[in-house]
Design an enzyme around this catalytic site. Structure first.
Site, PDB file in Angstrom:
ATOM      1  N   ASP A   1       2.214   5.743  -6.126  1.00 42.24           N
ATOM      2  CA  ASP A   1       3.680   5.393  -6.246  1.00 42.24           C
ATOM      3  C   ASP A   1       4.948   5.869  -6.721  1.00 42.24           C
ATOM      4  O   ASP A   1       6.097   6.182  -6.029  1.00 42.24           O
ATOM      5  CB  ASP A   1       4.080   4.488  -4.871  1.00 42.24           C
ATOM      6  CG  ASP A   1       2.784   4.597  -4.249  1.00 42.24           C
ATOM      7  OD1 ASP A   1       2.547   5.722  -3.486  1.00 42.24           O
ATOM      8  OD2 ASP A   1       2.092   3.472  -3.413  1.00 42.24           O
TER       9      ASP A   1
ATOM     10  N   HIS B   1       0.474  -0.886   0.190  1.00 42.13           N
ATOM     11  CA  HIS B   1       0.164  -0.297   0.011  1.00 42.13           C
ATOM     12  C   HIS B   1       0.742   1.333   0.427  1.00 42.13           C
ATOM     13  O   HIS B   1       1.986   1.930  -0.990  1.00 42.13           O
ATOM     14  CB  HIS B   1      -1.014   0.158   0.841  1.00 42.13           C
ATOM     15  CG  HIS B   1      -1.919   0.944   0.939  1.00 42.13           C
ATOM     16  ND1 HIS B   1      -2.387   1.588   0.336  1.00 42.13           N
ATOM     17  CD2 HIS B   1      -3.103   0.647   2.100  1.00 42.13           C
ATOM     18  CE1 HIS B   1      -3.458   2.555   0.222  1.00 42.13           C
ATOM     19  NE2 HIS B   1      -3.842   2.118   1.831  1.00 42.13           N
TER      20      HIS B   1
ATOM     21  N   HIS C   1      -1.922  -1.887  -9.768  1.00 46.38           N
ATOM     22  CA  HIS C   1      -3.359  -0.965  -8.900  1.00 46.38           C
ATOM     23  C   HIS C   1      -4.993  -2.428  -8.725  1.00 46.38           C
ATOM     24  O   HIS C   1      -4.842  -2.915  -9.684  1.00 46.38           O
ATOM     25  CB  HIS C   1      -3.343   0.255  -9.345  1.00 46.38           C
ATOM     26  CG  HIS C   1      -4.199   0.626  -7.991  1.00 46.38           C
ATOM     27  ND1 HIS C   1      -5.515   0.842  -7.530  1.00 46.38           N
ATOM     28  CD2 HIS C   1      -3.785   1.679  -7.585  1.00 46.38           C
ATOM     29  CE1 HIS C   1      -5.597   1.892  -7.266  1.00 46.38           C
ATOM     30  NE2 HIS C   1      -5.065   2.032  -6.285  1.00 46.38           N
TER      31      HIS C   1
HETATM   32  N1  ACO Z   1       4.587  -6.067 -10.589  1.00 44.63           N
HETATM   33  C1  ACO Z   1       4.483  -7.229 -11.507  1.00 44.63           C
HETATM   34  N2  ACO Z   1       3.760  -7.964 -11.305  1.00 44.63           N
HETATM   35  C2  ACO Z   1       2.822  -7.525 -10.435  1.00 44.63           C
HETATM   36  C3  ACO Z   1       2.592  -6.468 -10.386  1.00 44.63           C
HETATM   37  C4  ACO Z   1       3.775  -5.672 -10.055  1.00 44.63           C
HETATM   38  N3  ACO Z   1       4.476  -4.335  -9.242  1.00 44.63           N
HETATM   39  N4  ACO Z   1       1.529  -6.235  -9.838  1.00 44.63           N
HETATM   40  C5  ACO Z   1       0.386  -6.699  -9.992  1.00 44.63           C
HETATM   41  N5  ACO Z   1       1.007  -7.969 -11.141  1.00 44.63           N
HETATM   42  C6  ACO Z   1       0.924  -8.550 -11.145  1.00 44.63           C
HETATM   43  C7  ACO Z   1       0.804 -10.205 -10.284  1.00 44.63           C
HETATM   44  O1  ACO Z   1       1.865 -11.032 -10.562  1.00 44.63           O
HETATM   45  C8  ACO Z   1      -0.036 -11.425 -10.922  1.00 44.63           C
HETATM   46  O2  ACO Z   1      -0.296 -11.540 -12.066  1.00 44.63           O
HETATM   47  P1  ACO Z   1      -0.637 -13.168 -12.218  1.00 44.63           P
HETATM   48  O3  ACO Z   1      -2.085 -13.234 -12.827  1.00 44.63           O
HETATM   49  O4  ACO Z   1      -0.094 -14.059 -13.562  1.00 44.63           O
HETATM   50  O5  ACO Z   1      -0.036 -14.093 -10.679  1.00 44.63           O
HETATM   51  C9  ACO Z   1      -1.707  -9.726 -11.341  1.00 44.63           C
HETATM   52  O6  ACO Z   1      -0.141  -9.080 -11.773  1.00 44.63           O
HETATM   53  C10 ACO Z   1      -2.756  -9.292 -10.593  1.00 44.63           C
HETATM   54  O7  ACO Z   1      -2.159  -9.296  -9.304  1.00 44.63           O
HETATM   55  P2  ACO Z   1      -2.664  -9.191  -7.953  1.00 44.63           P
HETATM   56  O8  ACO Z   1      -1.628  -8.788  -6.849  1.00 44.63           O
HETATM   57  O9  ACO Z   1      -3.282 -10.189  -7.843  1.00 44.63           O
HETATM   58  O10 ACO Z   1      -3.394  -7.482  -8.048  1.00 44.63           O
HETATM   59  P3  ACO Z   1      -3.806  -7.000  -6.926  1.00 44.63           P
HETATM   60  O11 ACO Z   1      -4.857  -6.437  -7.232  1.00 44.63           O
HETATM   61  O12 ACO Z   1      -4.221  -7.691  -5.292  1.00 44.63           O
HETATM   62  O13 ACO Z   1      -2.520  -5.638  -6.590  1.00 44.63           O
HETATM   63  C11 ACO Z   1      -1.455  -4.019  -5.767  1.00 44.63           C
HETATM   64  C12 ACO Z   1      -2.573  -4.647  -6.388  1.00 44.63           C
HETATM   65  C13 ACO Z   1      -1.258  -5.177  -4.290  1.00 44.63           C
HETATM   66  C14 ACO Z   1      -1.052  -2.732  -5.875  1.00 44.63           C
HETATM   67  C15 ACO Z   1      -0.267  -5.289  -6.571  1.00 44.63           C
HETATM   68  O14 ACO Z   1      -0.525  -4.446  -7.696  1.00 44.63           O
HETATM   69  C16 ACO Z   1       0.994  -5.168  -6.329  1.00 44.63           C
HETATM   70  O15 ACO Z   1       1.438  -5.315  -5.511  1.00 44.63           O
HETATM   71  N6  ACO Z   1       2.083  -3.507  -6.400  1.00 44.63           N
HETATM   72  C17 ACO Z   1       3.562  -3.917  -6.100  1.00 44.63           C
HETATM   73  C18 ACO Z   1       3.150  -2.310  -4.994  1.00 44.63           C
HETATM   74  C19 ACO Z   1       2.445  -1.260  -4.921  1.00 44.63           C
HETATM   75  O16 ACO Z   1       3.026  -0.266  -5.842  1.00 44.63           O
HETATM   76  N7  ACO Z   1       1.335  -0.860  -4.264  1.00 44.63           N
HETATM   77  C20 ACO Z   1       0.810   0.530  -4.364  1.00 44.63           C
HETATM   78  C21 ACO Z   1      -0.642   0.634  -5.031  1.00 44.63           C
HETATM   79  S1  ACO Z   1      -1.020   1.786  -4.878  1.00 44.63           S
HETATM   80  C22 ACO Z   1      -1.304   2.587  -3.190  1.00 44.63           C
HETATM   81  O17 ACO Z   1      -1.760   1.814  -2.530  1.00 44.63           O
HETATM   82  C23 ACO Z   1      -1.058   3.526  -3.282  1.00 44.63           C
END
Ligand code: ACO
Length: 382
Positions: free
Chosen positions: A319, A226, A265
């Site tokens: 971010d 987050h 996201h």
């Molecule tokens: N890098 C690489 N792959 C990613 C990323 C990433 N940053 N984010 C998502 N994916 C991929 C996952 O591996 C998954 O792939 P798959 O379907 O082949 O398994 C797919 O995208 C979906 O990912 P989920 O984790 O199911 O998506 P979710 O909606 O649960 O997660 C989250 C959202 C937690 C923000 C995720 O994108 C992430 O971990 N990002 C990195 C951390 C980040 O930048 N957080 C800030 C968010 S904005 C905020 O809070 C202000």
């Protein structure tokens, strides 16, 4: 599953569950649109101030000129802390993380508020304003304490953004720096039922108090999935070091099934509109300072991510470019998330105030998948 639960569905991570109605922020994840109370984030970033945006979120309308100056005065007259809060800041371990310090200090503000448990809307607004006004002082105060510097008392003639940078550095920021800070505060102010806002709602829905709701939210924002991601972005850029190393670094992360911080996201499957704005901003600051290497590295990461996972709807989030913007402002990496908190407190409290108008205890169910009818064996027989 019991009979009473037959009609329920499981939604791990609450991905497909709408928990309540809200008229604060509208997000269209497919088209990359964000509005606060119907005002486009881009218009607010260009024309509003953080004080005005907070008024908008708390009152669901823009203020008149007089209302805004009254509101700004109420905030600035609350910047300063009691002597016991200043003492508490300098009693904290210098090596504590600023986010842990902020969580503890925000919680401590409740100890000296005689109206802490007054549930009226008026009292809740007052407590929201106290936290909004004092959180920058807590963050800057702790930062100076840990660096062994003299604490700087707030400048009550300055805006929240201006005053924060002043308390942090002991020097008046340039207009451009103060405006950059103000825009970052506007862009982070609210974002629907994100994890920390939802956490604050769970707390307030029990009819606990506003300080507890915000303390819960700070603890939730801290996580690297987050608000902690902005700090993670900078660590990543520092680890990569040079533009030539970007491709190998990103592909390595993919092969180890690790995430690239600042991308993806839960709601946006298009470009995060806050990131669009911050990208332009980060580029401008990089050009101004003549140090463009971080920005170029960021762009290269974006290019590779677009090629590799763009089709899955994974784009830079708020971010990604806020990290380079804050870094260019000369702010320490571990202050990025506390700064996110000092902005988002406006949204957390706005949502709590709104939710309380039709409060219902938030209490989901779980699907029990453990054993049944186990025979209890006394401890001497196990
Ligand atoms: N890098 C690489 N792959 C990613 C990323 C990433 N940053 N984010 C998502 N994916 C991929 C996952 O591996 C998954 O792939 P798959 O379907 O082949 O398994 C797919 O995208 C979906 O990912 P989920 O984790 O199911 O998506 P979710 O909606 O649960 O997660 C989250 C959202 C937690 C923000 C995720 O994108 C992430 O971990 N990002 C990195 C951390 C980040 O930048 N957080 C800030 C968010 S904005 C905020 O809070 C202000």
């Amino acid at each position: 599953m019991s009979n009473a639960m037959q009609d329920m569905h499981i939604d791990i991570g609450l991905v497909n569950t709408i928990v309540a109605r809200s008229s604060l922020s509208f997000i269209n994840g497919e088209e990359g649109i964000l509005e606060y109370v119907g005002y486009d984030i881009d218009d607010l970033a260009r024309q509003s101030t953080f004080e005005e945006t907070t008024f908008l979120l708390w009152n669901r309308r823009l203020p008149s000129g007089n209302e805004l100056s009254d509101f700004a005065n109420q905030i600035s007259s609350n910047y300063d802390l009691s002597e016991s809060m200043w003492d508490m800041i300098v009693s904290l371990p210098r090596d504590a993380s600023p986010m842990h310090a902020l969580r503890t200090l925000t919680s401590a503000l409740s100890l000296e508020d005689p109206g802490v448990d007054d549930p009226s809307e008026e009292a809740n607004l007052r407590k929201s304003l106290v936290m909004l006004a004092k959180m920058p002082t807590l963050i800057a105060g702790f930062d100076r304490h840990r660096k062994g510097l003299d604490l700087v008392r707030p400048d009550t003639t300055a805006t929240i953004a201006d005053n924060f940078l002043y308390m942090l550095t002991g020097e008046k920021p340039t207009e451009r720096m103060a405006r950059a800070m103000d825009i970052c505060l506007i862009l982070h102010a609210d974002h629907g039922f994100n994890a920390s806002t939802f956490a604050s709602l769970v707390t307030i829905s029990t009819l606990s108090d506003m300080y507890s709701a915000v303390t819960t939210a700070i603890g939730t924002l801290k996580g690297p999935l987050h608000g902690g991601a902005n700090q993670g972005v900078m660590y990543m850029l520092q680890e990569i070091e040079s533009i030539d190393a970007v491709e190998e670094y990103v592909l390595d992360k993919f092969s180890n099934k690790e995430r690239i911080m600042g991308f993806g996201h839960r709601v946006y499957k298009a470009y995060d509109p806050r990131a669009t704005y911050l990208k332009t901003f980060a580029k401008g600051i990089a050009q101004d300072t003549g140090n463009t290497s971080l920005f170029e590295m960021s762009q290269k990461i974006e290019e590779i991510m677009d090629r590799e996972v763009g089709a899955k709807g994974i784009y830079p989030n708020v971010d990604f470019y806020s990290a380079t913007t804050y870094f260019s402002l000369g702010i320490d990496l571990d202050l990025f998330t506390p700064m996110f908190a000092m902005s988002r407190v406006s949204g957390w409290t706005a949502h709590c105030l709104e939710y309380l108008q039709e409060n219902r205890l938030i209490r989901p169910r779980c699907d029990y998948v453990g054993p049944h009818k186990q025979e209890y064996v006394s401890i001497s027989q196990r």
